[in-house]
Enzyme design. Sequence first.
Site, PDB file in Angstrom:
ATOM      1  N   TYR A   1      54.958 -37.542 -35.195  1.00 43.05           N
ATOM      2  CA  TYR A   1      53.864 -38.093 -35.016  1.00 43.05           C
ATOM      3  C   TYR A   1      53.001 -39.074 -35.795  1.00 43.05           C
ATOM      4  CZ  TYR A   1      52.477 -33.928 -32.020  1.00 43.05           C
ATOM      5  OH  TYR A   1      53.490 -34.055 -31.201  1.00 43.05           O
TER       6      TYR A   1
ATOM      7  N   LYS B   1      65.524 -27.946 -33.944  1.00 41.11           N
ATOM      8  CA  LYS B   1      66.394 -28.107 -33.298  1.00 41.11           C
ATOM      9  C   LYS B   1      67.715 -28.393 -33.813  1.00 41.11           C
ATOM     10  CE  LYS B   1      67.128 -28.491 -28.754  1.00 41.11           C
ATOM     11  NZ  LYS B   1      67.686 -27.956 -28.238  1.00 41.11           N
TER      12      LYS B   1
ATOM     13  N   ASP C   1      64.044 -24.287 -28.300  1.00 41.34           N
ATOM     14  CA  ASP C   1      63.862 -23.858 -27.163  1.00 41.34           C
ATOM     15  C   ASP C   1      63.739 -22.661 -27.112  1.00 41.34           C
ATOM     16  OD1 ASP C   1      66.058 -24.701 -28.417  1.00 41.34           O
ATOM     17  OD2 ASP C   1      67.548 -25.307 -25.862  1.00 41.34           O
TER      18      ASP C   1
ATOM     19  N   ASP D   1      52.720 -27.987 -33.115  1.00 41.88           N
ATOM     20  CA  ASP D   1      51.761 -28.381 -31.952  1.00 41.88           C
ATOM     21  C   ASP D   1      52.109 -27.470 -31.039  1.00 41.88           C
ATOM     22  OD1 ASP D   1      49.492 -29.230 -30.746  1.00 41.88           O
ATOM     23  OD2 ASP D   1      50.869 -31.526 -30.267  1.00 41.88           O
TER      24      ASP D   1
ATOM     25  N   ASP E   1      49.980 -23.220 -29.625  1.00 43.42           N
ATOM     26  CA  ASP E   1      49.029 -23.658 -28.203  1.00 43.42           C
ATOM     27  C   ASP E   1      49.958 -22.387 -26.825  1.00 43.42           C
ATOM     28  OD1 ASP E   1      47.350 -25.747 -28.953  1.00 43.42           O
ATOM     29  OD2 ASP E   1      47.418 -26.656 -27.038  1.00 43.42           O
TER      30      ASP E   1
END
Length: 383
Positions: free
Chosen positions: A146, A211, A243, A267, A271
Amino acid sequence: MLTKFTIAALAGDGIGPEVMREAIKVLRAIEKKFSLTVQITEAPVGWAGIDAAGKALPDATLAVCKQADAILFGSVGLPDRDPTIPKEERPERAALLRIRKEFGLYANLRPVQLPKALAHACPLRPERQGDGIDILVVRELTGGMYFGQPKKTEDYFHEEPQADEGATVIMKRAQRATDTMVYTTPEIERIAHVAFKAASLRRKKVTSIDKANVLENGVLWRDVVTRVARAYPNVTLEHMFVDNAAMQLVLKPTQFDVLLCENMFGDILSDEAAALAGSLGMLPSASLGKVSGELTFGFYEPAGGTAPDIAGKNLANPIAQILSVALMLRYSFGLNDAASSIEAAVAKAIGSGLRTGDIFSPHDTGAKKVGTREMGDAIAAAI
Ligand code: NAD
C-alpha cells in the site's frame, strides 16, 4: 503499575456519540473497581469537527490527542453530507489517515470473538464453530504494497499480436500500473514482537501469514518472524501461506489464536475473520504506535462505521466501542485484569440474553431485544 491515564475521546458522527457514551459509562465503572484515575477529554472530529471548527480534525482536537496517553475513537463520515467537499478534506481521510500518520500507528489489532450464545449470528455451521471462535488478527499498517515506491500508472506501447507472420508490426498505446511491495527487517521485527506479546496474553500460538513460495517479501517475512519467535519460547509459531489461511478461516477457524499478517494480507484476512463474528457491532480494533516506558500510544475504535441508517435511534450495538476500551486498557496501559473484566461483563450481558437488533434472532430462545443504552447499563452493572 500505572494507575493514572489521560484519554482523548473523539465520538465523531452517526452512532459515534451514542456508543461512546456507553463506553465511557463502562470505563467509569472500571475506574472505580480498579482504583484508577482516568481523565477523559472529549473533542469533536469528523463532520462534528467540520461543524465546530471547519475541519474534520480541528487543531484543538489534535492538541487534545497529543496530550493523551490513548485515543478512544467512535467513527466518522456521513455519506449524505456535502458531496462537493474535496476528497482529501472528507472526514475519512482528513481525520483518520491524518491521525494514523501523526501518531505513527503501525500495528492494527482486530480481535474476532464469537461467543457460543451468538452461534446463530455466524455464517458458519455450528460444528465449525467449536466452543466459540476467538482470533486476534495482528496487521502491519504502514508498509508493504500500500505504501511501497514506485507506485504509478504510466503509458507505454505494446506490440499487437499479428495473425500473419511478416505483417507490419503495429504498436499500440496502453497503460501499465505498478505497485511495489517492500518490507525491511526492522518493520517485520516490530510487528512480530506485537504479535508474540499479544499471544503471550492469550492461547500462546502465532500463525504467521506469508506467500514465501512466490514472494521475496514472504521469504524475508518468514525468516525474520522465525528469528523473533526465539525470544518467546512459551509461544508456538506456525507459518501458513495466505491462500491456505483464507481457506482455513472458514474451514476450521478454531485452530487460530493470533494471525500475524503484513499490510495487504491482513486487510483482507481481518475482514474475512470479521464476518465470522456475525455483526460489525461486536468488533473492536486497536492501532498501536510509540512505546514510552510502560505506555504504548494507541488508537481504539469499533471496526464498523457511523451506521447512518440507525443513528440517533438507540439501536446501535455499543459492544464494539466498549470492547475497544478493553483493548486500550490491555495494550496501552498494560491492565490485563481490567480489560478481562470488561470482556467478562460483555459475556455476562450476552449470556443473560440481552441483544441489540444486529445480534437478535427470534429463534434465539430467552433472548431479549434491548437498546444501546440498556446494553451499556447492563455491561456497566456487570463490572
Ligand atoms: P457501517 O459500518 O457504518 O454500516 C454497515 C452496516 O452495519 C449498517 O447496516 C449498520 O447499521 C451496521 N452497523 C455498523 N455498526 C453497527 C453497530 N455498532 N450496531 C449495529 N449495527 C451496526 O458502514 P457504511 O454504511 O459503509 O458506512 C457509513 C459511513 O461510515 C461512511 O461515511 C463510511 O465512510 C464511514 N466509515 C467510517 C469508519 C471509521 O470511522 N473508521 C469505518 C467504516 C466506515
